[in-house]
Design a protein around this motif. Structure first.
Motif: not given
Length: 606
Positions: A172-187
């Motif tokens: 995932y593109e670093k920044g917004h998209y990578q942070n967002t998908i990492a948070m969704l996987v964690h949740k």
């Protein structure tokens, strides 16, 4: 108009038909239409029942199960032919069933279960290729990630590529998209929350792609054990949406009172339209005074040339330059910071007609940003100094206190006057060393408000001996031997308190992690390389499994042996103190043989 999906299905070498919930034929392959005696174009929009010549309700039971998400295989009699039907659900990009996909074959009494499975897999593969939808599974307990063939194709990786959760997220593109998908996987792992989002990835070939990623949790005995989901390439749809937005950009420029500088240039780069804000910036009262002029008429040559190159890029590529920071200098020398977008102006045939420009004056914002960055840098440095100082106080003074305590115990229990005299001398020396340490710490406090730590020239051999004396009782208790082979006149440039802390931590660690079958032996040596001094500290202790712990060795609160006194802060502190002095540290180790730390320090010539 034939859709891309319909065009692909039309050319399939298989007999395939797609129907909606009303049994209406949406897509059909030419091979199936010919097989049933119809023209391909006539077949579109017909009822499946009419085309196959079968009575109403004759296939409801099977098709209804497909509409509920189950694959089915059944036979039907169509006119004078009996055919075998493999039916699977037809999903849209939101994973909603919108119909059924049917693959038709003439009934073959010799068909085996293996061939049936192969046909079903082929049909599913066709569906995946058409919709560009892949699947993935993350086994939490095993820590493995599995990608389908289409998912690997979207990522531009080889068929045998095996990702893990970290490499999967890194696409995932670093920044917004990578942070967002990492948070969704964690949740999802923590709470079972499903997701369905549009994101941007960068494939292994460096190609940016827009994708829709969906996932949900799988539970066993009430515990989340796996995550499963889909992965769809929607780059074509996103690109189409972007083109629509670009076409609408001209309408937005008609708003003359926006707090933006807006203008339009023709293919010869002459301004043919501008708004009030742009006119005011150029210092003209009448917009007509600017119409027909180029940037070379309005700005110094260097500024105009930069703008001309950007215009050429947009005009020739027909791709916008969005939100680019630029500095514009007028003839009077005044400088303005802009956030500029340049958009191609296209006619109905897609040919370039000119350039649409939109700029936001960010001069004040840039000044505030620079002030804020300066403040952040100062605050960050001060915070780092404070943390280091607190750890130094804790480590160094605790070591002095422990040394005093042990020496006093020796003094109380010693009966011989000669030995008492030696211990008193050691106490006196320890007291002197404590005063030196306090002076060094006081110096750190004095310079804590400065941007740069003050480094001094220090004789390395003498500093090592001072630390040895400070922990002499500790070394005696553990029967440790310290051999100082450092050249006696070799000097380094360092912060005295930091250097003392580094040597202290590495020496005491060598004793703490000693081998149970031998007394600790620590050898220190040093050599000069260019503008640096390399200090080597080797021990014969337990050693460290660098393959297992190498990437965590200098992390805070990381310990690697069952030592009750280990707190996981020493090596973290050592690395940060060395980096703050412009140095570094390397480690070499073998289990049960020992460890060598190479400390990199500057010298007077640097």
């Amino acid at each position: 108009m034939t859709t891309p999906t319909g065009f692909l299905i039309k050319q399939l070498p298989n007999k395939v038909v797609c129907i909606n919930h009303a049994y209406t034929i949406i897509h059909i392959s030419e091979k199936l239409a010919s097989f049933l005696g119809y023209d391909h174009r006539v077949g579109l929009g017909m009822s499946l029942l009419d085309m196959f010549g079968i009575p109403p309700n004759s296939i409801d039971a099977n098709i209804n199960k497909v509409f509920n998400g189950l694959g089915r295989e059944f036979t039907i009699a169509t006119f004078n032919k009996t055919v075998n039907v493999n039916a699977t659900p037809w999903y849209d990009q939101e994973e909603v069933i919108i119909g059924a996909i049917l693959e038709i074959e003439e009934l073959d009494t010799n068909t085996t279960g293996v061939k049936t499975i192969e046909r079903l897999e082929r049909l599913l593969r066709h569906q995946s290729e058409i919709s560009k939808v892949g699947t993935w599974i993350y086994d939490i307990q095993a820590g493995t990630v599995s990608w389908s063939a289409m998912t690997k194709t979207i990522h531009d990786v080889e068929p045998d590529y095996e990702p893990d959760i970290e490499t999967a997220l890194n696409f995932y593109e670093k920044g917004h998209y990578q942070n967002t998908i990492a948070m969704l996987v964690h949740k999802c792992i923590s709470n079972g929350n499903p997701w369905n989002v549009t994101s941007k990835i960068i494939s292994s070939k460096g190609v940016p792609k827009w994708v829709t990623s969906a996932g949900r949790a799988i539970k066993e005995n009430g515990e989340i054990v796996k995550l499963v989901g889909t992965f769809q390439d929607i780059s074509e749809q996103v690109e189409a949406e972007n083109k629509i937005k670009e076409s609408e950009a001209l309408l937005r420029t008609l708003i003359d009172n926006l707090p933006l500088n807006i203008y339009i240039k023709d293919k010869e780069f002459k301004k043919i339209l501008l708004n009030k804000a742009e006119a005011s910036y150029l210092g003209v009262e009448r917009m007509e005074d600017v119409i027909g002029k180029t940037d070379f008429d309005l700005y110094p040559e260097q500024t105009a040339e930069i703008s001309r190159q950007e215009d050429l890029q947009v005009l020739q590529s027909k791709k916008p330059i969005l939100s680019k920071r630029s500095i514009t200098i007028k003839h009077d020398g005044s400088k303005t910071h802009f956030l500029t977008s340049k958009i191609p102006w296209l006619d109905a045939h897609g040919s370039s007609k000119g350039i649409i420009g939109i700029s936001i004056d960010m001069t004040v914002m840039v000044q505030k940003e620079e002030q804020l960055n300066d403040l952040i840098n100062v605050t960050s440095l001060q915070n780092k100094k404070l943390i280091n100082f607190a750890h130094i106080v804790s480590h160094n003074l605790r070591s002095h206190t422990a040394n005093f305590s042990m020496l006093l115990d020796f003094l109380v229990n010693e009966k011989q006057e000669v030995e008492k005299s030696k211990i008193l001398k050691m106490l006196t020396k320890a007291s002197d060393n404590l005063m030196d340490t306090l002076e060094n710490l006081n110096e750190v406090v004095d310079i804590s408000t400065n941007m740069n730590l003050e480094k001094k020239s220090i004789v390395l051999w003498e500093q090592i001996n001072i630390v040895k004396e400070n922990i002499s009782a500790f070394m005696t208790k553990h029967h440790a031997t310290v051999i100082n082979n450092v050249p006696k006149k070799l000097e380094v440039l360092a912060v005295p308190a930091y250097l003392e802390s580094v040597i202290l931590n590495l020496l005491t660690n060598a004793v703490k992690y000693k081998h149970p079958q031998r007394s600790p032996e620590i050898i220190l040596s040093a050599k000069q390389e260019d503008d640096y001094v390399i200090l080597s500290i080797s021990d014969n202790g337990l050693g460290i499994d660098l393959k297992k712990y190498g990437d965590k060795l200098f992390g805070m609160y990381k310990t690697f042996h069952n030592n009750k006194d280990a707190r996981g802060i020493g090596l973290y502190l050592v690395k940060n103190q060395l980096q703050s002095m412009g140095g570094g540290i390397e480690v070499f180790s073998e289990i049960n043989k020992g460890t060598t730390f190479k400390v990199i320090l500057g010298n007077e010539n640097k």
